[in-house]
Each structure stands twice: as C-alpha cells, then as structure tokens.
Design an enzyme around this catalytic site. Structure first.
Site, PDB file in Angstrom:
ATOM      1  N   CYS A 130       0.805  -1.224   0.000  1.00 16.87           N
ATOM      2  CA  CYS A 130       0.000   0.000   0.000  1.00 16.87           C
ATOM      3  C   CYS A 130       0.844   1.283   0.000  1.00 16.87           C
ATOM      4  CB  CYS A 130      -0.942   0.002   1.201  1.00 16.87           C
ATOM      5  SG  CYS A 130      -0.161  -0.516   2.746  1.00 16.87           S
ATOM      6  N   HIS A 233      -3.131   6.349   4.267  1.00 16.52           N
ATOM      7  CA  HIS A 233      -1.745   6.472   4.736  1.00 16.52           C
ATOM      8  C   HIS A 233      -1.186   7.818   4.289  1.00 16.52           C
ATOM      9  CE1 HIS A 233      -1.939   2.373   5.835  1.00 16.52           C
ATOM     10  NE2 HIS A 233      -1.297   1.805   4.841  1.00 16.52           N
TER      11      HIS A 233
END
Lengths: 326, 326
Positions: A130, A233
């Site tokens: 990710c 994130h």
C-alpha cells in the site's frame, strides 16, 4: 464488449469487499463472478450488482472453473496454497499479498507507473504494498524528469491497513491486533522485525519502489509508523534528484501526473489529509518544497486511501489494463 | 544551602503548571515564589508545597520585587512585553517562547548539551522548541563522536504541544484549536506557514538544532506533523555522519549519553512509544539501525514527553544549572 469470468478470494475482508465495490463502481465487464474463501468465511453472502452470491469454500478443484482473472485478497497463506495452482490452470492471478512481489518472473504493477510490465506476466501479477503504491505514483513522473538518486520515507499509516482488527483496536482501545495500544499512540512497528533492524514493511518499501521504478540504483531508506488514523496512509518523503530543477517544474510535473492531485496552499491551510482522502481514488500530494539541505532535493507529503488506491483499486486497475491487452 | 526567589509566569497553563510540579518534585531551593499572569488568569489559586498562592496580575511593577529567576511560560506576547523589562531589573529570565531563541546574545540551552552557554547570558536564557530539545539530546553525543553532516526530521507531534485546547480538540473531536480535525487524522501543519513553504515549527527545528549544536554547517530539513497523540512527541530522524562508524558504537554512545534511555529490541516489540513515555523525564531512543542508502548513515526513533523534557523540565534544569553557576 467482451465480458470476463472473475473470481474474488477473500471477498468478506476489508480489501476484498472493497474490490467487489470497485468492480461495480467501475462497471468491470463481468460475465460470471465467483466468491471463494477458506472454510471460516464459506457460506457468507456477498452482494454484487444487486444479486446475492454464496461464498464457496476453496479447494483444489475451485480453479477448474472457467475463470479468466482471479483477484486474491485472502492473505499470504491462501496465495501460497492456491496462487500457482490457479495460474497453472490458465487463470491470471492478481495477488494482493507480498508473497510473489519480488519474484523476477512476476510483474509488480501500479498501472499509472509500469502498466507495460503486465504483458510480461506468467499467470501471476503482484499488487504492491500500500505505502509503495502511493509513493511511486507521485515519484515516477519526477524520476522520469529529474532522475531520483535517494529517497527517505517516513510513514504515517492507518490502522485499516491491518484489516478490521486494526480498526477495532483503535476504536475500542483494545490491544489485540497490535503489540501495543494504538489509541493516542504512534507505533514504529508495521509488520514484523527482521535481523537487520528494519521491519518487513520498511524493506517492502525499499525493494518494491526500486522494482516498480525499474531502477536498482536508487538509494532508499524507510521508517514505517502506525498512527491512530482509520483510513489513508500519509507519507513524508524526502527526495534527492540527480538533476537540478526549478520548484515550479516539480509542481507542473505533479499537476500533470496520472493519478495525482496536487493540494498545496499553506496560506489557506490546504494540504492532503487522511480524513479528506478516505474513499478517494487519487494520490494527493502537498507540502511540495525545496529541501535546502541538498543541492537538488525536495520534501513531499503524499496521502492516499490505503484500502482503495493502496490495495483494492490498484488490483482492479491492473485487471482493467490486463483485459485491454487481451 | 542558598535559596532563591522565583517567579512563574503562566502557572495555570499546561507548561506552567508542570513547571510548578517539577520545582516541587526536584526540591528546587525556593525562598519565595510568585505566580504572575495576565488579567485573565489573575486571582486563580496555585498550590505549591502544600501552600495556596493567589496568582497576581502582571504589570510594569511586577518585576520590582526581589526575584532571582523568572520562568516565563505565558506565551510570546507576555515574553515580548515583560521579558527585557524583567532582565533589566537584574532578574534572570528563562523564557519558554520562541521570541528570543535566535537572538545572538541569548543562549538557547538544553542542559545535557550546552549547559556551558548559560554563563554567556545577559539576563535572558531561551528554552528551545520541544521537538528540538529531544532531538539534540540524542544527537549531541553522536555529533561529538561521528560529526553530523545532514539530518532529515519527520515528526509525530502530540496535541498537548498546543496546550489544553489541543487536548480538547482530540478528545472531543472539535475543530477549534487546529485548522482541521485532528481526531483520526495527521496534519502536516504545526505552527504557521512561511513564504518558503515551510512551517515555523520546521524552521525552528532547523535553526535551533544548528544553534544548540554550535555548528552552522549541519544540513537539516524537517517535516512537522501533528498526530492524534495526547502526550509525547516522536521523531523519525535520518542522520548522515562524516565519519564511518560501527552500529555497535552508536548504541554505546547513546546508552552512555546523559538524559538518554535506549529502548530497542524489535524481537520483543520494544521501542519507545508515546503512551509509555508520557510523564517521563528522559529522551527515549530506539529503532537504531544503519541506513543502507548512505555511506555513513543511521535511522533513529526518538520519543520524549513534550511538556516535561520538551518544555517545563528543561526550563527547571536550566534554572538548576544557573544556580550552580551563581
């Protein structure tokens, strides 16, 4: 328009259920779709395009079905057990685990960056980590133009990266999913520790960035940190270029980069933030500024939804590129 | 033992009340103590060594009292209005604001690092920025031994750095103290933005680190981020040294450094964490590892209580060193 037979493994998990949602949203040309899972989740109901499907239990015969593409989002153990088997039956596997990512005969793909690698696949295409996905979407156009010499990553990672257990630990103040309390805390610990003192997550960022940018010479270091954020994130990225640049050109490159949205105006308190970017598809870049400690350096703040662009969306985008090539 | 007359400005705030607590804890030799504040807080009661004191309203005559040391923790405006006035009356001011920090005739002091600078004071000693204090406590012994060439800071800063308002925004999900929601978010925005694209906080880290380490040649860059943590700032620090080193020597230097506690064992999930370090006096260092992207580089994770070592404790330690010199 040709339609395809799909299988989704792990459709009841956080990434898998988002894959299902994104296949619907993007109107992926589906003829038949199968939902497969380990014993634990078999029998659950998954709704796709207003139709209920029963999740079938995985076994060796699951891949004898007429499946074109199998999206694996059921964890590394399932990928290990069934990934190569599915590929051996002529199915193209798009695998979300870290298992195959560094295999030399497996393309590691972020469509905005290296879609061309897809055609080199031998039945398995790996979906990157990710944090790496969002980093390379921002860095690739800069590397093309100014040639990256070195990267220092510090991450601010959401708990949804650990699935529903991570969200539960944060919301309820539990210590079940993580080694320590995540509520009101910052844990410099994502994935397990290796002998060299780095975590697996940090080494993934280092190794996968190089593979996707097709440049083994880029120097990279990383510190990965879990923070009390639910979705998206954030990355603090320090980049050293080989070539000199005007900061205006960095802006221009990023503003024209595929999959990137620039959000950067300090005066108006405008910068990418996790809570805004949850549910969004693009990679958001802000805090773009020259690093005065280097001859040719910049700092960036890069935020993306770790479940969508960081996992499910990227996997579906790979599938879309794949059928374009078929 | 000689005793001293103290004044504490801003004793009802988060830093000021911690100063009062630390003066008690460390048995600072107090003869008389005065609590001073602006009109808003005047009349409040402060308990010190089991005695109640009424907070007096500040005015031009406040510093005609027989005061040896005045600890200013009432914000930059009060420091500007009364700092030089107090110093002109022969009082030594220890100022917690950023106002005087970069003045060439004002020592900027972290006692473990540059206590010797105290004697150069002309009535005002500045207490550095919270993030800088904890950084230099860890970096100074490494600079002495391996000579620091460049630093890349990324911070994970607690809301208590913004006082009680920051804590309220986090706990209640308000958007009053910050420009945006801090709950479940990461804000790349600490203090206000400057024209060069950096925030004041980032420039403080850059400028103050150089001043305290007495080395204007160190190259430094910083990205400062507010995270949903109540107490204790965490820093991801990437350091390039001029000299080659063994990582074991880095450990040894840090283990023997004044004010530093090393907490570093990945196998046992041991590393410094904000929730553990709240209320502690030391600077905690972990995730110590070689940065393989540099000839002579390391990564560190440095955590300290921003209200204690980052502000109140450091101010009291300066006062202690000051009376040692008197």
């Amino acid at each position: 328009m040709k339609k395809y037979n799909l299988a989704v493994l792990g459709a009841t998990g956080l990434v898998g259920s988002t894959i299902v949602k994104i296949l619907e949203e993007r109107k992926f040309p589906v003829e038949n779709i199968y939902f497969l899972a380990s014993k634990k989740s078999a029998g659950s109901i998954v709704n796709f395009q207003n139709k209920d499907y029963v999740v079938e239990e995985l076994n060796e015969k699951s891949f004898d079905k007429d499946i074109d593409i199998a999206l694996f989002a059921a964890g590394g153990a399932i990928s290990e057990k069934y990934g190569k088997l599915a590929a051996s039956k002529g199915i193209t596997v798009i695998d979300n685990s870290s298992l195959f990512r560094m295999d030399t005969d497996v393309p590691l793909v972020v469509p905005e960056v290296n879609a061309d690698s897809i055609k080199e696949n031998n039945g398995i295409i790996a979906n990157p980590n990710c944090t790496t996905i969002q980093a390379v979407v921002a860095l690739k156009p800069l590397d093309d133009k100014f040639k990256i010499k070195r990267i220092v990553y510090s991450t601010y990672q959401a708990v949804s990266g650990s699935g529903l257990g991570g969200l539960k630990d944060l919301e309820e103040g539990n210590v079940e999913c993580y080694a320590h309390q995540i509520q009101f805390n910052a844990l410099p610990h994502v994935d397990s520790f290796l002998e060299n003192g780095y975590t697996k997550e940090e080494m993934k960022m280092i190794d996968e960035t190089r593979k996707i940018l097709k440049n083994e010479d880029i120097k990279i270091t990383a510190t990965c940190v879990r923070v009390p954020v639910k979705y998206a994130h954030s990355l603090s990225i320090n980049v050293e270029f080989e070539k000199p640049f005007d900061i205006e050109d960095v802006y221009k490159v990023l503003e024209n980069a595929p999959g990137v949205i620039v959000r950067d105006n300090g005066e108006e308190n405008l910068y990418p933030m996790a809570i805004d970017i949850e549910g969004k598809d693009s990679v958001y870049v802000g805090r773009i500024r020259k690093d005065f400690s280097l001859e040719n350096g910049i700092n960036l703040w890069v935020v993306a939804d770790n479940i969508r662009k960081g996992a499910a969306l990227n996997a579906v985008q790979i599938a879309e590129k794949l059928i374009d090539l078929k």
